[in-house]
Design a protein around this motif. Structure first.
Motif, short mmCIF file in Angstrom:
data_model
loop_
_atom_site.label_atom_id
_atom_site.label_comp_id
_atom_site.label_asym_id
_atom_site.label_seq_id
_atom_site.Cartn_x
_atom_site.Cartn_y
_atom_site.Cartn_z
N CYS A 44 44.94 90.02 55.21
CA CYS A 44 44.73 89.21 54.01
C CYS A 44 44.10 87.87 54.39
O CYS A 44 42.89 87.70 54.30
N CYS A 45 44.92 86.94 54.83
CA CYS A 45 44.45 85.57 55.09
C CYS A 45 43.41 85.50 56.21
O CYS A 45 42.38 84.84 56.08
N LEU A 87 41.53 87.97 57.40
CA LEU A 87 40.32 88.68 56.99
C LEU A 87 39.48 87.84 56.04
O LEU A 87 38.25 87.77 56.17
N SER A 88 40.11 87.17 55.12
CA SER A 88 39.41 86.29 54.19
C SER A 88 38.70 85.16 54.94
O SER A 88 37.54 84.83 54.66
N THR A 89 39.38 84.58 55.91
CA THR A 89 38.79 83.51 56.72
C THR A 89 37.60 84.03 57.52
O THR A 89 36.56 83.37 57.61
N PHE A 129 35.59 86.53 56.77
CA PHE A 129 34.44 86.72 55.88
C PHE A 129 33.79 85.39 55.51
O PHE A 129 32.56 85.28 55.46
N SER A 130 34.60 84.37 55.29
CA SER A 130 34.05 83.04 54.96
C SER A 130 33.24 82.49 56.12
O SER A 130 32.14 81.94 55.92
N ASN A 175 42.63 96.91 58.99
CA ASN A 175 41.90 95.67 59.21
C ASN A 175 40.96 95.82 60.40
O ASN A 175 39.79 95.42 60.33
#
Length: 68
Positions: free
Chosen positions: A11-12, A14-16, A18-19, A45
């Motif tokens: 979650c966290c 993976l989001s970072t 991608f950013s 993941n």
């Protein structure tokens, strides 16, 4: 290059990731430096991230990174 790991990789983290990729930053993802909610989510993941290798990131263990 940026080294990344953390808690809740599915979650966290993976989001970072991608950013950072969207910003054009190449990443080193430490597989053993991250933890998901459970083993199946951690595996999912890593499967997603493997599709981004080697163009956007490299996945390795902490030992591999330190020996690089």
């Amino acid at each position: 290059r940026v080294v990344i790991g953390g808690v809740v990789s599915d979650c966290c983290v993976l989001s970072t990731i991608f950013s950072l990729i969207n910003e054009g930053i190449y990443l080193i993802y430490l597989k053993d430096g991250s933890a998901g909610l459970d083993k199946p989510k951690e595996a999912a993941n890593e499967l997603v991230l493997s599709g981004l290798c080697p163009l956007h990131l490299n996945m390795m263990t902490t030992e591999e990174y330190l020996n690089e």
